[in-house]
Design a protein around this motif. Sequence first.
Motif, PDB file in Angstrom:
ATOM      1  N   LEU A   1       0.934  -1.025  -0.060  1.00 26.44           N
ATOM      2  CA  LEU A   1      -0.036   0.034   0.027  1.00 26.44           C
ATOM      3  C   LEU A   1       0.819   1.471  -0.136  1.00 26.44           C
ATOM      4  O   LEU A   1       0.228   2.423  -0.074  1.00 26.44           O
ATOM      5  CB  LEU A   1      -1.001  -0.211   1.215  1.00 26.44           C
ATOM      6  CG  LEU A   1      -2.252  -0.649   0.924  1.00 26.44           C
ATOM      7  CD1 LEU A   1      -3.283   0.373  -0.075  1.00 26.44           C
ATOM      8  CD2 LEU A   1      -2.357  -2.083   0.562  1.00 26.44           C
TER       9      LEU A   1
ATOM     10  N   PHE B   1      -5.630   7.543  -6.956  1.00 25.71           N
ATOM     11  CA  PHE B   1      -4.591   6.916  -6.310  1.00 25.71           C
ATOM     12  C   PHE B   1      -3.188   7.211  -7.056  1.00 25.71           C
ATOM     13  O   PHE B   1      -2.142   7.588  -6.521  1.00 25.71           O
ATOM     14  CB  PHE B   1      -4.649   5.283  -6.479  1.00 25.71           C
ATOM     15  CG  PHE B   1      -5.055   4.836  -5.352  1.00 25.71           C
ATOM     16  CD1 PHE B   1      -4.305   4.419  -4.109  1.00 25.71           C
ATOM     17  CD2 PHE B   1      -6.446   4.543  -5.174  1.00 25.71           C
ATOM     18  CE1 PHE B   1      -4.785   3.637  -3.133  1.00 25.71           C
ATOM     19  CE2 PHE B   1      -6.887   3.882  -4.005  1.00 25.71           C
ATOM     20  CZ  PHE B   1      -5.878   3.569  -3.074  1.00 25.71           C
TER      21      PHE B   1
ATOM     22  N   ARG C   1       0.597  10.355   1.768  1.00 22.69           N
ATOM     23  CA  ARG C   1      -0.353   9.123   1.513  1.00 22.69           C
ATOM     24  C   ARG C   1      -1.003   8.882   2.704  1.00 22.69           C
ATOM     25  O   ARG C   1      -2.319   8.531   2.344  1.00 22.69           O
ATOM     26  CB  ARG C   1       0.815   8.194   1.188  1.00 22.69           C
ATOM     27  CG  ARG C   1       0.173   6.905   0.617  1.00 22.69           C
ATOM     28  CD  ARG C   1       0.925   5.916   0.138  1.00 22.69           C
ATOM     29  NE  ARG C   1       1.353   6.114  -1.045  1.00 22.69           N
ATOM     30  CZ  ARG C   1       1.200   6.116  -2.358  1.00 22.69           C
ATOM     31  NH1 ARG C   1       0.147   5.424  -2.522  1.00 22.69           N
ATOM     32  NH2 ARG C   1       1.833   6.117  -3.440  1.00 22.69           N
ATOM     33  N   ARG C   2      -0.487   8.902   3.833  1.00 19.73           N
ATOM     34  CA  ARG C   2      -1.323   8.480   5.107  1.00 19.73           C
ATOM     35  C   ARG C   2      -2.311   9.516   5.139  1.00 19.73           C
ATOM     36  O   ARG C   2      -3.554   9.061   5.855  1.00 19.73           O
ATOM     37  CB  ARG C   2      -0.588   8.387   6.194  1.00 19.73           C
ATOM     38  CG  ARG C   2       0.623   7.545   6.335  1.00 19.73           C
ATOM     39  CD  ARG C   2       1.551   7.544   7.733  1.00 19.73           C
ATOM     40  NE  ARG C   2       0.767   7.374   8.808  1.00 19.73           N
ATOM     41  CZ  ARG C   2       0.301   5.970   9.475  1.00 19.73           C
ATOM     42  NH1 ARG C   2       1.131   5.101   8.715  1.00 19.73           N
ATOM     43  NH2 ARG C   2      -0.198   5.832  10.527  1.00 19.73           N
TER      44      ARG C   2
ATOM     45  N   TYR D   1      -5.101   8.576   2.670  1.00 24.67           N
ATOM     46  CA  TYR D   1      -5.694   7.393   3.104  1.00 24.67           C
ATOM     47  C   TYR D   1      -6.810   7.610   4.352  1.00 24.67           C
ATOM     48  O   TYR D   1      -7.844   6.865   4.307  1.00 24.67           O
ATOM     49  CB  TYR D   1      -4.780   6.294   3.416  1.00 24.67           C
ATOM     50  CG  TYR D   1      -4.054   5.725   2.283  1.00 24.67           C
ATOM     51  CD1 TYR D   1      -4.090   6.077   0.829  1.00 24.67           C
ATOM     52  CD2 TYR D   1      -2.996   4.663   2.563  1.00 24.67           C
ATOM     53  CE1 TYR D   1      -3.417   5.456   0.068  1.00 24.67           C
ATOM     54  CE2 TYR D   1      -2.353   3.980   1.505  1.00 24.67           C
ATOM     55  CZ  TYR D   1      -2.475   4.336   0.317  1.00 24.67           C
ATOM     56  OH  TYR D   1      -1.929   3.771  -0.949  1.00 24.67           O
TER      57      TYR D   1
ATOM     58  N   ARG E   1     -11.258   9.056  -0.002  1.00 22.21           N
ATOM     59  CA  ARG E   1     -11.658   7.519  -0.317  1.00 22.21           C
ATOM     60  C   ARG E   1     -13.051   7.764  -1.260  1.00 22.21           C
ATOM     61  O   ARG E   1     -13.101   6.722  -2.182  1.00 22.21           O
ATOM     62  CB  ARG E   1     -12.080   7.036   0.969  1.00 22.21           C
ATOM     63  CG  ARG E   1     -10.841   6.784   1.801  1.00 22.21           C
ATOM     64  CD  ARG E   1     -11.393   6.053   2.959  1.00 22.21           C
ATOM     65  NE  ARG E   1     -10.262   5.941   4.067  1.00 22.21           N
ATOM     66  CZ  ARG E   1     -10.420   4.799   5.090  1.00 22.21           C
ATOM     67  NH1 ARG E   1     -11.538   4.368   5.431  1.00 22.21           N
ATOM     68  NH2 ARG E   1      -9.322   4.844   5.753  1.00 22.21           N
TER      69      ARG E   1
ATOM     70  N   ASP F   1     -12.408   0.861   2.707  1.00 23.79           N
ATOM     71  CA  ASP F   1     -12.356   1.383   3.828  1.00 23.79           C
ATOM     72  C   ASP F   1     -11.556   0.436   4.636  1.00 23.79           C
ATOM     73  O   ASP F   1     -10.491   0.739   5.299  1.00 23.79           O
ATOM     74  CB  ASP F   1     -13.503   1.723   4.539  1.00 23.79           C
ATOM     75  CG  ASP F   1     -14.343   2.666   4.041  1.00 23.79           C
ATOM     76  OD1 ASP F   1     -13.821   3.651   3.693  1.00 23.79           O
ATOM     77  OD2 ASP F   1     -15.642   2.454   3.834  1.00 23.79           O
TER      78      ASP F   1
ATOM     79  N   LEU G   1      -7.721   0.296   3.333  1.00 23.51           N
ATOM     80  CA  LEU G   1      -6.803   1.772   3.785  1.00 23.51           C
ATOM     81  C   LEU G   1      -7.006   1.682   5.372  1.00 23.51           C
ATOM     82  O   LEU G   1      -5.847   2.228   5.827  1.00 23.51           O
ATOM     83  CB  LEU G   1      -7.448   2.789   3.248  1.00 23.51           C
ATOM     84  CG  LEU G   1      -7.531   2.973   1.645  1.00 23.51           C
ATOM     85  CD1 LEU G   1      -8.274   4.276   1.332  1.00 23.51           C
ATOM     86  CD2 LEU G   1      -6.221   2.587   1.277  1.00 23.51           C
TER      87      LEU G   1
ATOM     88  N   PRO H   1       2.488   2.489   5.121  1.00 26.96           N
ATOM     89  CA  PRO H   1       1.591   1.917   4.137  1.00 26.96           C
ATOM     90  C   PRO H   1       2.313   0.847   3.686  1.00 26.96           C
ATOM     91  O   PRO H   1       1.965  -0.235   3.345  1.00 26.96           O
ATOM     92  CB  PRO H   1       0.997   2.985   3.303  1.00 26.96           C
ATOM     93  CG  PRO H   1       1.128   4.370   4.109  1.00 26.96           C
ATOM     94  CD  PRO H   1       2.256   4.220   4.984  1.00 26.96           C
TER      95      PRO H   1
END
Length: 557
Positions: free
Chosen positions: A301, A313, A324-325, A328, A334, A383, A386, A395
């Motif tokens: 990920l 993405f 990225r965190r 996510y 999302r 969900d 992630l 990730p």
Amino acid sequence: MAQSTVIKGGTVVDGTGRPGVRADVRLADGRIDAIGANLRGDSVIDAAGMVVAPGFIDVHTHYDAQVFWDPALTPSCFHGVTTVVAGNCGFSLAPTRPADHSLLVHTLEKVEDMNPATLTAGIPWDFESFPEYLDSIRRRGCALNFAAYIGHTPLRIWVLGSEASQREATPEEIEQMAALVSEAMNAGAVGFASSFAITHLGADGRPIPSRAAGPEEIEALCRAVATAGKGVVALNGGANLGFAQMYDMAARLGVPITYSALLTTADQRYMKLVEIHRQRRADAPVWPQVSCRPLSFSQTLGDPFILNTNPVFAELSAAAVERRRTAYADPAWRQRVRDAWAAGKGLVPRWETWDVMESTAHPELIGRRVSELGGAPGADELDRLLTLALEEPEPGCLRVRSVVANDDVEGVRLLLNEAGCTLGLSDAGAHIGQLCDAPMPTDLLGNWVRDRKVMSLEEAIRKLTSVQASLFGFEDRGVLKVGAHADVVVFDPHTVAPGPIRRVRDFPANAERLTADQPVGMRDVFVNGCAVVSDGKLDAATVAQRPGHILAPAPRA
């Protein structure tokens, strides 16, 4: 006189599709010297109970870089492969200028999962043009036979520079690229390769250069191969050139095209392509590649290859871990991902095939389906995935496996037997941390021929050998006959199997990869009469001799 080797008492399956016969095969001076009974030689190999066949030809590899530090091209050599075709999907290493090395390396990192430190350390970069690239390999030598396409992506970077991914080429630029294709064909390129695949995103998350090409450019570069009177065009499908359009172009230009790939899909849409192929193959030399392996990817990920086909993405392609965190964790982000899938953008995950492979925070979940993971009320698979990634130290510590296509057994059976198709898409040398499909030949011979009986052993060997040699114009290869090059494999048909896949660190810069170097039943592999693999083990002395040849296509009849 040259030293001779007799492979004695095996069942000779010659690659033509004819029934196997018990006979001895004598190798001398790189050729097959004799086939018959009671042959004598300087050395004798007992092949009783074994099949003796032509060396296998893998037409879809990415060994363009690995050939410089691994002349045996492992693990393909262990699975009976004696000839590889590199440069697929338009990712050759030439032409290239020193100023563009970094861009090319990071494109290969994103698209083909190649380690940039490995590429930087392992490629000598003593070439710019495609002829110089082939000369560089020739000087060093290789243990297997090696052929390569000139690729569309480096061509566009060479001619269009920084705009290679951003626009269509001008007529003058198209002419320059076509001239470079002609130059490569004259130097021994096996053809021209390009890709328009949705999965192929470059270093910056944008589509690779070849995906920006217009139809005039594509046809002009294919015409350069047609004009050469030899070679093959390899295309990876997408919106730039429809499936039916390929047949139109092949018929118009008279050039063979191999397409990667025709795979089973959950929605059965592949059958529409099968129908087009059946209707058109008689008048257009198009050879879709088929495979017996499920198309599956192991991905983290930290940079999820399949999810990156979704443009939301892809925005994170070069993002730092914290960005990225943050994305996510954001419900709005999302939802943007879901909206993109709903709009038909990117490959929609088949969540029922997604498994947890590695997890630092939750090792107890390894082997579990993502769809089975717990979560907040109303949470969907995205969900759950992630949220799990956010519980890791970063990730990239979460690795998952997903199947994209080609996992329908009856559909694969149909495709493997479809007339006018060819075996391909091993992707050997690429996606080295995500998959390892180099065992395709041993998988076909064991799991599909012996166990599932999808076709006869003779027909499977024909598809692995003479079909490929004929398509690519590799003279005197792909068959066992007197005078042919002595590319030969000896294997046990009762036990042959792919063996395990494992992770090792044996690449330049101490890089990790997946490999499959312990197949079952594949005993001896000869390249031009030299035993590269003996009793299942790499012969270091033979590899050091570099018995492989750089193969160029013969003129089309």
